[in-house]
Design an enzyme around this catalytic site. Structure first.
Site, PDB file in Angstrom:
ATOM      1  CD1 TRP A 163     -12.028   9.827  -5.869  1.00  0.00           C
ATOM      2  CD2 TRP A 163     -13.428   9.067  -7.294  1.00  0.00           C
ATOM      3  NE1 TRP A 163     -13.181   9.891  -4.984  1.00  0.00           N
ATOM      4  CE2 TRP A 163     -14.061   9.488  -5.868  1.00  0.00           C
ATOM      5  CE3 TRP A 163     -14.669   8.560  -8.078  1.00  0.00           C
ATOM      6  CZ2 TRP A 163     -15.064   9.378  -5.887  1.00  0.00           C
ATOM      7  CZ3 TRP A 163     -15.822   8.672  -7.313  1.00  0.00           C
ATOM      8  CH2 TRP A 163     -16.737   9.027  -6.527  1.00  0.00           C
ATOM      9  CD1 TRP A 203      -1.138  -0.270  -3.863  1.00  0.00           C
ATOM     10  CD2 TRP A 203      -1.870   0.754  -5.453  1.00  0.00           C
ATOM     11  NE1 TRP A 203      -1.757  -1.589  -5.204  1.00  0.00           N
ATOM     12  CE2 TRP A 203      -1.569  -0.920  -6.365  1.00  0.00           C
ATOM     13  CE3 TRP A 203      -1.424   1.694  -7.491  1.00  0.00           C
ATOM     14  CZ2 TRP A 203      -2.278  -1.252  -7.283  1.00  0.00           C
ATOM     15  CZ3 TRP A 203      -2.418   0.920  -8.136  1.00  0.00           C
ATOM     16  CH2 TRP A 203      -2.252  -0.083  -8.522  1.00  0.00           C
ATOM     17  CG  ASN A 248      -8.338   2.068   0.016  1.00  0.00           C
ATOM     18  OD1 ASN A 248      -8.341   3.591  -0.572  1.00  0.00           O
ATOM     19  ND2 ASN A 248      -8.151   0.923  -0.729  1.00  0.00           N
ATOM     20  CD  GLU A 275      -3.131  -1.424   0.286  1.00  0.00           C
ATOM     21  OE1 GLU A 275      -3.654   0.191  -0.686  1.00  0.00           O
ATOM     22  OE2 GLU A 275      -3.235  -1.939  -0.423  1.00  0.00           O
ATOM     23  CD1 TRP A 313     -13.886  10.036 -14.603  1.00  0.00           C
ATOM     24  CD2 TRP A 313     -12.528  11.003 -13.168  1.00  0.00           C
ATOM     25  NE1 TRP A 313     -12.660  10.130 -15.151  1.00  0.00           N
ATOM     26  CE2 TRP A 313     -11.721  11.096 -14.135  1.00  0.00           C
ATOM     27  CE3 TRP A 313     -11.684  11.768 -11.879  1.00  0.00           C
ATOM     28  CZ2 TRP A 313     -10.953  11.791 -14.769  1.00  0.00           C
ATOM     29  CZ3 TRP A 313     -10.453  11.960 -12.259  1.00  0.00           C
ATOM     30  CH2 TRP A 313     -10.308  12.399 -13.400  1.00  0.00           C
ATOM     31  CD1 TRP A 368     -18.086  11.736 -17.651  1.00  0.00           C
ATOM     32  CD2 TRP A 368     -18.663   9.781 -17.077  1.00  0.00           C
ATOM     33  NE1 TRP A 368     -16.755  10.661 -18.213  1.00  0.00           N
ATOM     34  CE2 TRP A 368     -16.946   9.977 -17.170  1.00  0.00           C
ATOM     35  CE3 TRP A 368     -19.493   8.735 -15.901  1.00  0.00           C
ATOM     36  CZ2 TRP A 368     -16.003   8.598 -16.664  1.00  0.00           C
ATOM     37  CZ3 TRP A 368     -18.475   7.967 -15.575  1.00  0.00           C
ATOM     38  CH2 TRP A 368     -16.685   7.847 -15.979  1.00  0.00           C
TER      39      TRP A 368
END
Length: 478
Positions: A391, A286, A350, A283, A368, A315
């Site tokens: 996102w 990341w 998360n 993590e 988004w 969208w």
């Protein structure tokens, strides 16, 4: 020692005394004065949450005391715009007789432009200016493919990062030694914080400020929770995650300190040994990966999709759906409980970030970027790179994105991550009396089980298919 040997250390998202590259190296040169520039107009433009600004304020107060114990003053300046920073710092240097500036790099597009302008202004005056990689383990772009480009796939980036860490493990630097030369008194916090800084006593209690608080949490996590992190990290009903993201975002703790704490528990291993330690180091990487992406692919700093082909997604314009999602009134308990956690604490687990993001971008098929902005406006740990990366992953527009046909079913996710419904009960008290079977999908037509809770605003099956068709029409690849 003459006044001309004084150095300035410009603090930003590095509000700590220990393992602070710029502060440490500035102190090695001689007397140092720390400087922080408050920029309220920029905070507004960047949608920094009031609870996040309050966290900065409280950490600045804690840091000022720690710096004072080392004989280092903290000057707090104020600017309307970032383009005023070069002159402000030069004026401060002239006042204090400083001839050197030290700071740690930041990585947004505008942050880089600001820092480049500061460095150019100091060099134009023949003044020393030194920058450091501090927020990250590796400078952005330093981990490259064989073709010499930045990785687009996280697993390949992680493999190269492990290779680099095995060759050289970055060390944690000590705090500056106590200064024997007196410097000016620290300045008070400006009014800039008053208009933008807001947090309740309960929220402040959840996020105590200062390095000591950050390291208490780090120690608790690594010694008490890390071993079970791999199996508990997707359970919002448990205290199974580090909850260090706010401290990392504000720089109250460094990624090196986190890495070393995990390695200490895992006998120095990065990619073997305790599964919890390996998973948490994953993590941390990341977080590293998304900041490298921010620099190497600057279009994501401009609110653009990492995958250009997905810019054409049709969208939906759905103000009511967006409002229901924002306020936690979608009729989907796990989504609504997650949004209430965000609204009430300034933080979201998360796993719930992925579930709620995918519900907005896939089931509701709302852009988004609407969700990215809402999160930034409310998160105490709001970070452009991590927020954007998460996102875009959920919306299937980013690097390592979920395949467009992968749409989390929030009901099945709810059963997995909150099996007995205790998390939902905590944040949606109207559902507290329901059984573990009912709480994930409350009855809406049964008068005997009537609850003060909205019916679902959409059908999960048909909305999933709508999203798949919207992406398939682009010829999107899985």
């Amino acid at each position: 020692m003459s006044q001309s040997s004084v150095s300035l250390c410009w603090l930003r998202a590095d509000l700590r005394l220990h393992d602070n590259h710029a502060l440490y190296h500035a102190s090695q040169r001689g007397p140092v004065v720390a400087v922080f520039i408050a920029t309220p107009a920029v905070w507004r433009e960047h949608d920094d949450a009031p609870i996040k600004v309050d966290f900065w304020r409280r950490n600045l107060q804690a840091l000022a005391g720690n710096l004072q114990n080392q004989g280092i003053a903290l000057r707090i300046l104020e600017a309307d715009r970032w383009d005023q920073c070069p002159q402000l710092l030069l004026d401060c240097a002239a006042e204090l007789g400083a001839d050197a500036l030290y700071f740690n790099d930041e990585y947004g597009l505008h942050e880089q432009a600001r820092d480049d302008a500061v460095m150019q202004a100091w060099q134009a005056r023949d003044l020393h200016c030194q920058r450091y990689t501090d927020q990250l383990l590796f400078p952005p772009g330093s981990l490259q493919t064989q073709a010499g480009s930045m990785f687009k796939v996280y697993s390949q980036f992680r493999r190269r990062a492990f290779e680099a860490l095995h060759r050289h493990l970055p060390r944690c630097l000590p705090a500056p030694e106590k200064q024997s030369v007196s410097t000016p008194q620290s300045s008070a916090l400006p009014d800039a914080f008053a208009g933008l800084s807001a947090a309740s006593e309960a929220q402040q209690a959840l996020w105590p400020a200062g390095e000591e608080a950050a390291h208490e949490r780090l120690q608790h996590f690594t010694q008490q929770l890390l071993e079970d992190y791999e199996q508990d990290r997707d359970r919002p009903d448990l205290d199974g995650t580090s909850r260090l993201s706010a401290y990392l975002a504000a720089g109250v703790v460094s990624p090196r300190q986190c890495l070393h704490a995990a390695l200490q528990i895992n006998h120095g291993e990065f990619d073997s040994g305790n599964p919890g330690a390996v998973s948490w180091i994953n993590e941390l990487l990341w977080r590293e990966f998304y900041k490298h992406i921010l620099v190497c692919y600057p279009r994501v700093s401009r609110h653009r999709a990492f995958r250009p082909d997905t810019e054409a997604v049709a969208w939906r314009d759905d103000p009511e759906g967006l409002r229901a999602w924002q306020q936690g009134e979608t009729g989907i308990p796990i989504v609504d409980a997650a949004m209430q956690q965000l609204l009430q604490t300034g933080w979201m687990h998360n796993r719930l970030r992925m579930i709620s993001a995918m519900f907005l971008s896939k089931n509701l098929l709302i852009d988004w970027r609407e969700g990215e902005r809402w999160f930034m406006q409310h998160l105490i740990d709001g970070d452009l790179a991590a927020n954007n990366g998460g996102w875009q992953w959920s919306a299937s527009t980013g690097t390592d994105a979920a395949p467009y046909f992968r749409v989390f079913n929030p009901l099945s996710q709810s059963l997995k991550c909150d099996p007995d419904g205790s998390f939902i009960r905590q944040w949606l008290p109207a559902l507290a009396h329901l059984s573990p079977r009912e709480i994930h999908s409350p009855p809406v037509d049964d008068l005997l089980n009537a609850v003060d809770y909205p019916a679902p605003i959409l059908d999960l099956k048909s909305s999933r298919q709508r999203a798949i068709e919207a992406f398939r029409s682009l010829g999107a690849e899985a």
